[in-house]
Design an enzyme around this catalytic site. Structure first.
Site, PDB file in Angstrom:
ATOM      1  N   GLY A  45       0.845  -1.187   0.000  1.00  0.00           N
ATOM      2  CA  GLY A  45       0.000   0.000   0.000  1.00  0.00           C
ATOM      3  C   GLY A  45       0.879   1.235   0.000  1.00  0.00           C
ATOM      4  N   LEU A 107       6.446   1.936   4.733  1.00  0.00           N
ATOM      5  CA  LEU A 107       7.578   2.352   3.903  1.00  0.00           C
ATOM      6  C   LEU A 107       8.201   3.650   4.399  1.00  0.00           C
ATOM      7  CD1 LEU A 107       6.153   1.521   0.348  1.00  0.00           C
ATOM      8  CD2 LEU A 107       7.703   0.147   1.763  1.00  0.00           C
ATOM      9  N   HIS A 148      -4.838   1.118   7.211  1.00  0.00           N
ATOM     10  CA  HIS A 148      -3.475   1.641   7.354  1.00  0.00           C
ATOM     11  C   HIS A 148      -3.253   2.806   6.383  1.00  0.00           C
ATOM     12  CE1 HIS A 148       0.998   1.159   8.009  1.00  0.00           C
ATOM     13  NE2 HIS A 148       0.969   1.815   6.868  1.00  0.00           N
ATOM     14  N   GLU A 149      -3.615   2.616   5.118  1.00  0.00           N
ATOM     15  CA  GLU A 149      -3.412   3.673   4.120  1.00  0.00           C
ATOM     16  C   GLU A 149      -4.342   4.855   4.359  1.00  0.00           C
ATOM     17  OE1 GLU A 149      -0.734   3.568   2.451  1.00  0.00           O
ATOM     18  OE2 GLU A 149      -0.361   1.493   3.015  1.00  0.00           O
ATOM     19  N   HIS A 152      -2.992   7.285   6.709  1.00  0.00           N
ATOM     20  CA  HIS A 152      -2.018   8.207   6.115  1.00  0.00           C
ATOM     21  C   HIS A 152      -2.672   9.474   5.579  1.00  0.00           C
ATOM     22  CE1 HIS A 152       1.907   6.376   6.326  1.00  0.00           C
ATOM     23  NE2 HIS A 152       1.459   5.220   5.867  1.00  0.00           N
TER      24      HIS A 152
END
Length: 191
Positions: A45, A107, A148-149, A152
Protein backbone atom coordinates in the site's frame (compact mmCIF):
# COMPACT_ATOMS: atom_id res chain seq x y z
CA UNK A 1 8.07 7.26 -12.51
CA UNK A 2 9.37 6.16 -9.13
CA UNK A 3 9.00 8.76 -6.41
CA UNK A 4 11.19 8.88 -3.31
CA UNK A 5 9.39 7.84 -0.11
CA UNK A 6 8.93 10.56 2.49
CA UNK A 7 10.28 9.44 5.91
CA UNK A 8 8.90 9.62 9.42
CA UNK A 9 9.38 13.13 10.81
CA UNK A 10 8.33 15.00 7.66
CA UNK A 11 5.33 17.29 8.38
CA UNK A 12 3.45 16.14 5.23
CA UNK A 13 2.85 12.78 6.97
CA UNK A 14 1.01 14.55 9.81
CA UNK A 15 -1.32 16.72 7.72
CA UNK A 16 -4.89 15.81 6.93
CA UNK A 17 -4.80 15.53 3.13
CA UNK A 18 -7.05 17.51 0.79
CA UNK A 19 -9.72 16.09 -1.50
CA UNK A 20 -8.79 15.90 -5.18
CA UNK A 21 -10.93 17.98 -7.49
CA UNK A 22 -11.97 16.05 -10.59
CA UNK A 23 -9.79 17.12 -13.53
CA UNK A 24 -7.22 18.94 -11.37
CA UNK A 25 -4.56 16.23 -11.81
CA UNK A 26 -4.04 13.17 -13.97
CA UNK A 27 -5.10 10.55 -11.40
CA UNK A 28 -4.48 7.65 -13.80
CA UNK A 29 -0.84 8.65 -14.32
CA UNK A 30 -0.36 9.33 -10.62
CA UNK A 31 -1.85 5.92 -9.77
CA UNK A 32 0.57 4.23 -12.21
CA UNK A 33 3.49 6.10 -10.67
CA UNK A 34 2.35 5.24 -7.15
CA UNK A 35 2.07 1.53 -8.00
CA UNK A 36 5.54 1.64 -9.59
CA UNK A 37 6.93 3.38 -6.49
CA UNK A 38 5.20 0.91 -4.14
CA UNK A 39 6.47 -2.14 -6.05
CA UNK A 40 10.02 -0.75 -6.14
CA UNK A 41 9.89 -0.59 -2.34
CA UNK A 42 8.14 -4.00 -1.94
CA UNK A 43 5.07 -2.46 -0.35
CA UNK A 44 1.41 -3.51 -0.40
CA UNK A 45 0.00 0.00 0.00
CA UNK A 46 1.09 3.58 -0.62
CA UNK A 47 -0.66 6.84 0.19
CA UNK A 48 -0.01 10.11 -1.65
CA UNK A 49 1.40 11.86 1.48
CA UNK A 50 4.17 9.21 1.47
CA UNK A 51 5.42 10.68 -1.81
CA UNK A 52 5.03 14.25 -0.58
CA UNK A 53 1.54 14.97 -1.95
CA UNK A 54 -1.04 16.02 0.61
CA UNK A 55 -4.02 14.66 -1.34
CA UNK A 56 -6.58 11.98 -0.50
CA UNK A 57 -5.41 9.14 -2.69
CA UNK A 58 -3.88 5.75 -2.01
CA UNK A 59 -3.12 2.56 -3.89
CA UNK A 60 -3.15 -1.00 -2.59
CA UNK A 61 -2.11 -4.42 -3.84
CA UNK A 62 -2.55 -7.13 -1.21
CA UNK A 63 -1.83 -10.04 -3.56
CA UNK A 64 1.74 -10.58 -2.22
CA UNK A 65 0.21 -11.79 1.08
CA UNK A 66 -0.98 -14.90 -0.78
CA UNK A 67 2.31 -15.57 -2.57
CA UNK A 68 5.24 -17.75 -1.54
CA UNK A 69 5.98 -21.40 -2.07
CA UNK A 70 5.67 -22.29 1.63
CA UNK A 71 2.13 -20.90 1.80
CA UNK A 72 -0.54 -23.58 2.09
CA UNK A 73 -3.83 -22.99 0.20
CA UNK A 74 -5.68 -22.97 3.55
CA UNK A 75 -3.45 -20.11 4.77
CA UNK A 76 -4.35 -17.83 1.89
CA UNK A 77 -6.50 -14.83 2.74
CA UNK A 78 -9.47 -14.65 0.33
CA UNK A 79 -9.83 -10.91 0.99
CA UNK A 80 -6.62 -10.10 -0.93
CA UNK A 81 -7.17 -12.30 -3.99
CA UNK A 82 -7.14 -9.82 -6.91
CA UNK A 83 -7.01 -6.97 -4.37
CA UNK A 84 -5.33 -4.23 -6.43
CA UNK A 85 -7.15 -0.91 -6.25
CA UNK A 86 -6.92 2.87 -6.28
CA UNK A 87 -8.88 4.89 -3.70
CA UNK A 88 -9.54 8.58 -4.39
CA UNK A 89 -11.23 10.92 -1.88
CA UNK A 90 -11.97 7.91 0.31
CA UNK A 91 -14.15 8.16 3.38
CA UNK A 92 -14.47 5.33 5.88
CA UNK A 93 -18.16 5.09 6.73
CA UNK A 94 -17.95 2.29 9.28
CA UNK A 95 -15.44 0.04 11.04
CA UNK A 96 -16.88 -3.03 12.71
CA UNK A 97 -16.11 -6.45 14.11
CA UNK A 98 -13.57 -7.73 16.59
CA UNK A 99 -10.23 -5.98 16.74
CA UNK A 100 -7.38 -8.28 15.76
CA UNK A 101 -3.65 -7.82 15.94
CA UNK A 102 -1.29 -8.03 13.00
CA UNK A 103 2.32 -6.96 12.62
CA UNK A 104 2.36 -3.82 10.48
CA UNK A 105 5.21 -1.92 8.90
CA UNK A 106 5.39 1.21 6.79
CA UNK A 107 7.58 2.35 3.90
CA UNK A 108 7.93 5.75 5.62
CA UNK A 109 9.08 4.05 8.84
CA UNK A 110 11.60 1.45 7.62
CA UNK A 111 12.93 -1.20 9.96
CA UNK A 112 10.12 -0.90 12.48
CA UNK A 113 7.26 -3.37 12.73
CA UNK A 114 4.71 -3.76 15.50
CA UNK A 115 1.39 -5.39 16.25
CA UNK A 116 -1.53 -3.05 15.57
CA UNK A 117 -5.12 -3.89 16.51
CA UNK A 118 -7.83 -2.90 14.04
CA UNK A 119 -11.50 -3.86 13.48
CA UNK A 120 -11.98 -6.75 11.04
CA UNK A 121 -14.47 -4.98 8.71
CA UNK A 122 -14.42 -1.61 6.99
CA UNK A 123 -17.08 0.09 4.86
CA UNK A 124 -15.58 2.71 2.57
CA UNK A 125 -16.83 5.23 0.01
CA UNK A 126 -14.37 6.29 -2.71
CA UNK A 127 -13.79 7.10 -6.37
CA UNK A 128 -11.68 5.13 -8.84
CA UNK A 129 -9.41 6.63 -11.52
CA UNK A 130 -12.39 6.98 -13.90
CA UNK A 131 -14.23 8.94 -11.18
CA UNK A 132 -16.76 6.14 -10.72
CA UNK A 133 -18.22 6.19 -7.22
CA UNK A 134 -18.07 3.08 -5.00
CA UNK A 135 -19.24 2.07 -1.53
CA UNK A 136 -17.82 -1.32 -0.52
CA UNK A 137 -17.18 -3.48 2.53
CA UNK A 138 -13.83 -5.21 3.05
CA UNK A 139 -12.62 -7.67 5.66
CA UNK A 140 -9.44 -9.38 6.80
CA UNK A 141 -6.12 -8.23 5.36
CA UNK A 142 -7.86 -6.11 2.72
CA UNK A 143 -9.61 -4.12 5.46
CA UNK A 144 -6.34 -3.75 7.37
CA UNK A 145 -4.42 -2.46 4.34
CA UNK A 146 -7.20 0.06 3.65
CA UNK A 147 -7.27 1.21 7.30
CA UNK A 148 -3.48 1.64 7.35
CA UNK A 149 -3.41 3.67 4.12
CA UNK A 150 -6.51 5.64 5.10
CA UNK A 151 -4.74 6.65 8.30
CA UNK A 152 -2.02 8.21 6.12
CA UNK A 153 -4.46 10.55 4.36
CA UNK A 154 -5.69 11.61 7.82
CA UNK A 155 -2.15 12.33 9.07
CA UNK A 156 -2.00 9.21 11.28
CA UNK A 157 0.85 6.67 11.35
CA UNK A 158 0.70 3.06 12.54
CA UNK A 159 3.00 3.98 15.43
CA UNK A 160 0.20 6.22 16.78
CA UNK A 161 -1.76 3.03 17.55
CA UNK A 162 0.98 1.64 19.82
CA UNK A 163 1.03 1.74 23.61
CA UNK A 164 2.96 4.55 25.33
CA UNK A 165 5.56 2.00 26.50
CA UNK A 166 6.11 0.66 22.98
CA UNK A 167 6.35 4.23 21.61
CA UNK A 168 9.04 5.08 24.20
CA UNK A 169 10.96 1.95 23.21
CA UNK A 170 10.92 3.07 19.56
CA UNK A 171 11.73 6.75 20.21
CA UNK A 172 15.43 6.54 19.28
CA UNK A 173 14.80 4.46 16.15
CA UNK A 174 12.12 6.92 15.01
CA UNK A 175 14.46 9.83 15.69
CA UNK A 176 17.17 8.16 13.59
CA UNK A 177 14.73 7.68 10.69
CA UNK A 178 13.76 11.36 10.78
CA UNK A 179 17.48 12.27 10.63
CA UNK A 180 18.13 9.98 7.67
CA UNK A 181 20.09 7.44 9.72
CA UNK A 182 18.49 4.40 8.15
CA UNK A 183 19.42 1.86 5.50
CA UNK A 184 16.81 1.03 2.86
CA UNK A 185 16.94 -0.52 -0.56
CA UNK A 186 14.54 2.02 -2.06
CA UNK A 187 14.67 5.74 -2.69
CA UNK A 188 13.79 8.05 0.22
CA UNK A 189 13.79 11.84 0.43
CA UNK A 190 15.31 13.29 3.59
CA UNK A 191 15.34 17.01 4.36
Amino acid sequence: MIYPIIPYGDPVLRKEADDIEKGSIDVKQLAEDMFETMYAASGVGLAAPQIGMSIRMFVVDGRPFNEGEDLDERDKDPSVVDFKKVFINAEILEEDGDEWGFEEGCLSIPGIRADVYRPEFVKIHYYDTDWNEHTEVYEGLAARIIQHEYDHIDGILFTDHLSPVKKRMLKNKLSDISKGKVKVDYKMKFK
